[in-house]
Design a protein around this motif. Structure first.
Motif, PDB file in Angstrom:
ATOM      1  N   SER A  96       0.716  -1.214   0.010  1.00  6.31           N
ATOM      2  CA  SER A  96       0.019  -0.154   0.040  1.00  6.31           C
ATOM      3  C   SER A  96       0.874   1.084  -0.054  1.00  6.31           C
ATOM      4  CB  SER A  96      -0.962  -0.141   1.179  1.00  6.31           C
ATOM      5  OG  SER A  96      -1.820  -1.062   1.024  1.00  6.31           O
ATOM      6  N   PHE A  97       1.810   1.348   0.801  1.00  8.55           N
ATOM      7  CA  PHE A  97       2.793   2.598   0.856  1.00  8.55           C
ATOM      8  C   PHE A  97       3.604   2.527  -0.394  1.00  8.55           C
ATOM      9  CE2 PHE A  97       1.660   2.320   5.501  1.00  8.55           C
ATOM     10  CZ  PHE A  97       1.529   3.640   5.732  1.00  8.55           C
ATOM     11  N   ALA A  98       4.066   1.422  -0.907  1.00  8.90           N
ATOM     12  CA  ALA A  98       4.717   1.361  -2.277  1.00  8.90           C
ATOM     13  C   ALA A  98       3.977   1.955  -3.253  1.00  8.90           C
ATOM     14  CB  ALA A  98       5.368  -0.001  -2.575  1.00  8.90           C
ATOM     15  N   ALA A  99       2.642   1.664  -3.352  1.00  7.25           N
ATOM     16  CA  ALA A  99       1.601   2.154  -4.453  1.00  7.25           C
ATOM     17  C   ALA A  99       1.709   3.584  -4.298  1.00  7.25           C
ATOM     18  CB  ALA A  99       0.461   1.479  -4.359  1.00  7.25           C
ATOM     19  N   ILE A 100       1.403   4.192  -2.934  1.00  8.32           N
ATOM     20  CA  ILE A 100       1.335   5.571  -2.672  1.00  8.32           C
ATOM     21  C   ILE A 100       2.413   6.302  -3.294  1.00  8.32           C
ATOM     22  CG2 ILE A 100       1.198   7.482  -1.033  1.00  8.32           C
ATOM     23  CD1 ILE A 100      -0.622   5.194   0.680  1.00  8.32           C
ATOM     24  N   PRO A 161      -9.690   0.518 -14.914  1.00  3.45           N
ATOM     25  CA  PRO A 161      -9.976   1.621 -15.953  1.00  3.45           C
ATOM     26  C   PRO A 161     -11.075   2.438 -15.830  1.00  3.45           C
ATOM     27  CG  PRO A 161     -10.662  -0.863 -16.688  1.00  3.45           C
ATOM     28  CD  PRO A 161      -9.773  -0.607 -15.373  1.00  3.45           C
ATOM     29  N   ILE A 162     -11.999   2.000 -14.798  1.00  2.00           N
ATOM     30  CA  ILE A 162     -13.087   2.874 -14.471  1.00  2.00           C
ATOM     31  C   ILE A 162     -12.653   3.992 -13.342  1.00  2.00           C
ATOM     32  CG2 ILE A 162     -15.415   2.892 -13.388  1.00  2.00           C
ATOM     33  CD1 ILE A 162     -15.793   0.050 -14.125  1.00  2.00           C
ATOM     34  N   VAL A 163     -11.859   3.393 -12.417  1.00  2.00           N
ATOM     35  CA  VAL A 163     -11.498   4.497 -11.359  1.00  2.00           C
ATOM     36  C   VAL A 163     -10.257   5.352 -11.524  1.00  2.00           C
ATOM     37  CG1 VAL A 163     -10.927   4.636  -8.788  1.00  2.00           C
ATOM     38  CG2 VAL A 163     -12.681   2.776  -9.705  1.00  2.00           C
ATOM     39  N   VAL A 164      -9.271   4.696 -12.326  1.00  2.00           N
ATOM     40  CA  VAL A 164      -8.351   5.419 -12.486  1.00  2.00           C
ATOM     41  C   VAL A 164      -8.322   6.642 -13.414  1.00  2.00           C
ATOM     42  CG1 VAL A 164      -5.664   5.280 -13.375  1.00  2.00           C
ATOM     43  CG2 VAL A 164      -6.478   3.532 -11.945  1.00  2.00           C
ATOM     44  N   PRO A 165      -9.055   6.461 -14.593  1.00  3.07           N
ATOM     45  CA  PRO A 165      -9.215   7.934 -15.361  1.00  3.07           C
ATOM     46  C   PRO A 165      -9.682   8.977 -14.596  1.00  3.07           C
ATOM     47  CG  PRO A 165      -9.475   5.947 -16.637  1.00  3.07           C
ATOM     48  CD  PRO A 165      -9.461   5.513 -15.238  1.00  3.07           C
ATOM     49  N   LEU A 166     -10.813   8.516 -13.695  1.00  2.00           N
ATOM     50  CA  LEU A 166     -11.732   9.508 -12.994  1.00  2.00           C
ATOM     51  C   LEU A 166     -10.757  10.156 -11.981  1.00  2.00           C
ATOM     52  CD1 LEU A 166     -15.064   7.436 -12.327  1.00  2.00           C
ATOM     53  CD2 LEU A 166     -14.508   9.438 -14.111  1.00  2.00           C
ATOM     54  N   LEU A 167      -9.816   9.366 -11.190  1.00  2.00           N
ATOM     55  CA  LEU A 167      -8.936   9.971 -10.358  1.00  2.00           C
ATOM     56  C   LEU A 167      -7.870  10.874 -10.649  1.00  2.00           C
ATOM     57  CD1 LEU A 167      -8.545   6.846  -8.061  1.00  2.00           C
ATOM     58  CD2 LEU A 167     -10.060   8.778  -7.602  1.00  2.00           C
ATOM     59  N   ALA A 168      -7.592  10.558 -12.073  1.00  2.00           N
ATOM     60  CA  ALA A 168      -6.376  11.338 -12.530  1.00  2.00           C
ATOM     61  C   ALA A 168      -6.741  12.212 -13.484  1.00  2.00           C
ATOM     62  CB  ALA A 168      -5.776  10.329 -13.567  1.00  2.00           C
ATOM     63  N   ALA A 169      -8.226  12.592 -13.405  1.00  2.00           N
ATOM     64  CA  ALA A 169      -8.840  13.677 -14.207  1.00  2.00           C
ATOM     65  C   ALA A 169      -8.479  15.107 -13.755  1.00  2.00           C
ATOM     66  CB  ALA A 169     -10.312  13.312 -14.655  1.00  2.00           C
ATOM     67  N   TRP A 177      -2.448  13.004 -12.060  1.00  2.00           N
ATOM     68  CA  TRP A 177      -2.458  11.612 -12.005  1.00  2.00           C
ATOM     69  C   TRP A 177      -1.883  10.908 -10.798  1.00  2.00           C
ATOM     70  CZ3 TRP A 177       2.564  10.123 -11.242  1.00  2.00           C
ATOM     71  CH2 TRP A 177       3.642  11.029 -11.246  1.00  2.00           C
ATOM     72  N   GLN A 178      -1.132  11.651 -10.053  1.00  2.00           N
ATOM     73  CA  GLN A 178      -0.629  11.268  -8.731  1.00  2.00           C
ATOM     74  C   GLN A 178      -1.573  11.119  -7.962  1.00  2.00           C
ATOM     75  OE1 GLN A 178       0.173  14.211 -10.239  1.00  2.00           O
ATOM     76  NE2 GLN A 178       2.504  14.874 -10.051  1.00  2.00           N
ATOM     77  N   TRP A 179      -3.114  11.290  -7.982  1.00  2.00           N
ATOM     78  CA  TRP A 179      -3.902  11.059  -6.885  1.00  2.00           C
ATOM     79  C   TRP A 179      -4.327   9.595  -7.220  1.00  2.00           C
ATOM     80  CZ3 TRP A 179      -4.355  13.147  -2.779  1.00  2.00           C
ATOM     81  CH2 TRP A 179      -4.181  14.778  -2.703  1.00  2.00           C
ATOM     82  N   ALA A 180      -4.384   9.104  -8.499  1.00  2.00           N
ATOM     83  CA  ALA A 180      -4.776   7.685  -8.733  1.00  2.00           C
ATOM     84  C   ALA A 180      -3.987   6.723  -7.890  1.00  2.00           C
ATOM     85  CB  ALA A 180      -4.525   7.341 -10.315  1.00  2.00           C
ATOM     86  N   PHE A 181      -2.557   7.215  -7.680  1.00  2.00           N
ATOM     87  CA  PHE A 181      -1.697   6.064  -6.996  1.00  2.00           C
ATOM     88  C   PHE A 181      -1.880   6.312  -5.520  1.00  2.00           C
ATOM     89  CE2 PHE A 181       0.801   6.805 -10.927  1.00  2.00           C
ATOM     90  CZ  PHE A 181       1.019   5.398 -11.223  1.00  2.00           C
ATOM     91  N   VAL A 182      -1.964   7.646  -5.024  1.00  2.00           N
ATOM     92  CA  VAL A 182      -2.431   7.733  -3.722  1.00  2.00           C
ATOM     93  C   VAL A 182      -3.813   7.092  -3.062  1.00  2.00           C
ATOM     94  CG1 VAL A 182      -2.942   9.574  -1.873  1.00  2.00           C
ATOM     95  CG2 VAL A 182      -1.094   9.852  -3.601  1.00  2.00           C
ATOM     96  N   ILE A 183      -4.983   7.528  -3.814  1.00  2.00           N
ATOM     97  CA  ILE A 183      -5.931   6.871  -3.240  1.00  2.00           C
ATOM     98  C   ILE A 183      -5.955   5.424  -3.360  1.00  2.00           C
ATOM     99  CG2 ILE A 183      -8.470   7.033  -3.647  1.00  2.00           C
ATOM    100  CD1 ILE A 183      -8.241  10.179  -4.666  1.00  2.00           C
ATOM    101  N   THR A 184      -5.755   4.827  -4.670  1.00  2.00           N
ATOM    102  CA  THR A 184      -5.903   3.342  -4.802  1.00  2.00           C
ATOM    103  C   THR A 184      -4.929   2.591  -3.428  1.00  2.00           C
ATOM    104  OG1 THR A 184      -4.287   3.421  -6.485  1.00  2.00           O
ATOM    105  CG2 THR A 184      -6.291   3.468  -6.973  1.00  2.00           C
ATOM    106  N   GLY A 185      -3.780   3.391  -3.215  1.00  2.00           N
ATOM    107  CA  GLY A 185      -2.796   2.847  -2.343  1.00  2.00           C
ATOM    108  C   GLY A 185      -3.419   2.855  -1.019  1.00  2.00           C
ATOM    109  N   ALA A 186      -4.227   3.817  -0.747  1.00  2.00           N
ATOM    110  CA  ALA A 186      -4.865   3.758   0.690  1.00  2.00           C
ATOM    111  C   ALA A 186      -5.590   3.218   0.855  1.00  2.00           C
ATOM    112  CB  ALA A 186      -5.199   5.386   1.025  1.00  2.00           C
ATOM    113  N   VAL A 187      -6.414   2.432   0.117  1.00  2.00           N
ATOM    114  CA  VAL A 187      -7.424   1.445   0.219  1.00  2.00           C
ATOM    115  C   VAL A 187      -7.061   0.234   0.837  1.00  2.00           C
ATOM    116  CG1 VAL A 187      -9.152  -0.078  -0.970  1.00  2.00           C
ATOM    117  CG2 VAL A 187      -8.943   2.341  -1.879  1.00  2.00           C
ATOM    118  N   GLY A 188      -5.818  -0.176   0.725  1.00  2.00           N
ATOM    119  CA  GLY A 188      -5.214  -1.348   1.138  1.00  2.00           C
ATOM    120  C   GLY A 188      -5.273  -1.227   2.682  1.00  2.00           C
ATOM    121  N   LEU A 189      -5.028  -0.079   3.257  1.00  2.00           N
ATOM    122  CA  LEU A 189      -4.943   0.088   4.821  1.00  2.00           C
ATOM    123  C   LEU A 189      -6.275   0.059   5.280  1.00  2.00           C
ATOM    124  CD1 LEU A 189      -2.352   3.302   4.765  1.00  2.00           C
ATOM    125  CD2 LEU A 189      -1.878   0.738   4.883  1.00  2.00           C
TER     126      LEU A 189
END
Length: 550
Positions: A96-100, A161-169, A177-189
């Motif tokens: 999770s932290f590596a994804a962020i 492909p649904i979530v990432v473009p929305l988070l990066a838009a 685009w950085q928010w796509a990595f931050v938010i998806t990584g935080a879900v694991g926690l």
């Protein structure tokens, strides 16, 4: 009789399966973010200005695969030592932290470093998941449970492909685009909280009163595993060199080595393939460039008067294929009204190749494509590729679940579990052959190609549900994590060799202006890999026999 007794056993084990499913979903969303942002990130990855970027992208992908393979060398044995609860929790926290961390990348080297960190930590998912299944399910249900949790790979691939473009838009605090990595990584926690709160071994759950005695007995109903359930046997260490002396280890090794690269190809290259197909179709329709779509009728469709349309086209013809090359002064000198000249500039911006391709990268354009795009660029066979990717992985879900159902059905009918497993795997190895027709069918209708790829990915997931389950079928529980890690490392090694081949192959054919042929060659391997793996597994372990002297 089995169906009559089943309700009495209880279903708590499926709660554990659900936890593993959600962890696997998070695992695949996190590793999928990069593939969804490939076109956005390519300018950051290129070493050379004239490079198409596929080579550098393949190196970043390989940074993940190398570290994933190296992680699997030790993580399976580490999870056997720590146990499912601690091992899974530590692994997921790490990835999770590596994804962020990807959000803080600024070039090729930093992206490669964070991909490597993600790879070594994500390596813990499948050894921990398979060890959990072997602890909580009897043999005949393990393929079904594995298929269910492994369907999380499909759900993750659908969500990305649904979530990432929305988070990066959007843009917030200067990031997009950085928010796509931050938010998806935080879900694991978030998942980690439920894992720590809920998970315990069957014996501990029985003692807490959360698991019935009947279900506990059902979980441990395999006679050949009774001795393994004693504490001393479960904690015994098995040296790696000893595991490598068994033919069953090599059967699993080569089964993963030849088939995992196919899944990695679909995971990291399918969005690029569909985007490249869109580009090919647009350029074939308008060989002089997308602005070649301009006509008096199409200009009139967006409100340009006939006289003004004729003047615009006249200026366009004197400038070649790029209407954006016309200066404002040239348009005014040609007698075009200022408001029409302004609209023409806006139109030119909306019918460039890059604009056309960007219109095909977002789910929102399924329902509301831009007026200029829909009225000007009319090319048969274009596909909004995130939708296509979601369709492919939706089909794959059925492969995951049915893949575990067939061997269970055969075992319930009296077929020996090894024969049931091998027969099912042979059937599943035949379905990817449909991928041989993908490119030819795509010329007829792109959705036919997408369907054949979906059949291939569904077959992979059915195969995967069973090949993972061959480990607890053939090995005692004390070695499940270690052997799963060995096989996972083999699959990643195969992917490591395959990925740069794909990148170099596609770059070569891109320079030859025949990218479709490059993809066709890759699809040939994707089609035959499973039959090749099945034959090799049969040579090493003809009956998937259980090891009794370990």
């Amino acid at each position: 009789m089995a169906s009559e007794n089943k309700p009495k056993t209880g279903n708590y084990r499926w709660t554990i399966c659900a936890l593993v499913f959600f962890a696997t979903t998070v695992n695949y969303v996190d590793r999928n973010v990069l593939g969804q942002l490939k076109d956005t990130l390519l300018p950051l990855l290129r070493w050379e200005d004239n490079s198409p970027g596929n080579k550098e992208y393949s190196w970043v992908v390989n940074a993940f695969q190398i570290s994933y393979a190296l992680g699997l060398l030790v993580v399976g044995r580490w999870i056997d030592k720590l146990g499912s609860k601690k091992g899974y929790g530590v692994a997921l926290t790490g990835w999770s932290f590596a994804a962020i961390g990807h959000a803080f990348s600024f070039g090729f080297l930093s992206f490669a470093a964070w991909r490597a960190a993600l790879g070594v930590t994500e390596a813990g998912n499948f050894p921990a998941a398979q060890k959990t299944v072997s602890e909580w399910f009897p043999k005949k249900e393990r393929a079904l449970a594995t298929g269910i949790y492994n369907s999380g790979t499909n759900i993750g691939a659908i969500l990305a492909p649904i979530v990432v473009p929305l988070l990066a838009a959007g843009t917030l605090f200067g990031w997009s685009w950085q928010w796509a990595f931050v938010i998806t990584g935080a879900v694991g926690l978030v998942w980690l909280f439920f894992w720590v709160t809920i998970y315990k071994s069957p014996a501990e759950k029985l003692a807490d009163g959360k698991l019935s005695q009947a279900e506990y007995d059902y979980i441990h109903s395999d006679a050949d595993e009774q001795a393994e359930n004693s504490g001393a046997a479960a904690q015994e260490k098995v040296p790696w060199l000893k595991l490598l002396s068994y033919r069953q280890t090599w059967a699993f090794f080569f089964g993963k080595f030849f088939t995992d690269p196919v899944w990695w190809f679909y995971l990291f290259w399918l969005p690029g393939f569909l985007s490249d197909e869109n580009k090919r179709r647009i350029l074939e329709a308008y060989p002089k460039g997308v602005p070649g779509a301009l006509s008096s009728e199409k200009l009139a469709a967006i409100g340009v008067q006939p006289d003004d349309a004729a003047k615009v086209l006249s200026v366009f013809k004197t400038l070649g294929s790029d209407p954006a090359a016309a200066s404002y002064a040239q348009l005014i000198d040609a007698g075009i009204k200022p408001e029409v000249a302004n609209k023409f500039y806006m139109l030119a911006d909306n019918i460039t190749l890059q604009k056309a391709l960007s219109e095909l990268t977002s789910f929102t354009n399924v329902f509301s494509p831009s007026v200029e795009f829909s009225k000007i660029v009319e090319v048969p066979g274009l596909v909004v590729w995130p939708v296509a990717v979601a369709v492919v992985y939706t089909i794959s879900v059925f492969g995951s679940i049915f893949g575990g159902y067939l061997p269970k059905r055969l075992a319930d009918s009296g077929v020996a579990i090894g024969k049931a497993r091998k027969s099912a795997m042979f059937i599943y190895a035949l379905f990817p052959l449909t991928v041989l027709a993908a490119m030819r069918l795509g010329d007829v209708n792109i959705w036919l190609a997408i369907l054949t790829i979906g059949i291939g990915t569904a077959a992979h997931q059915a195969w995967s549900a069973n090949i993972f389950t061959t480990v607890p079928d053939m090995f005692p529980k004390k070695a499940v994590g270690s052997v799963t890690g060995i096989g996972g490392m083999a699959g990643t090694l195969g992917s490591f060799l395959f990925t740069p081949f794909v990148g170099l192959l596609l770059d070569y054919f891109a320079r030859q202006h025949n990218l479709s042929l490059g993809y066709a060659i890759v699809f040939v391997y994707c089609a035959i890999a499973y039959l090749l793996a099945w034959i090799i597994m049969h040579i090493f372990a003809p009956r998937f026999e259980k090891i009794t002297d370990l």
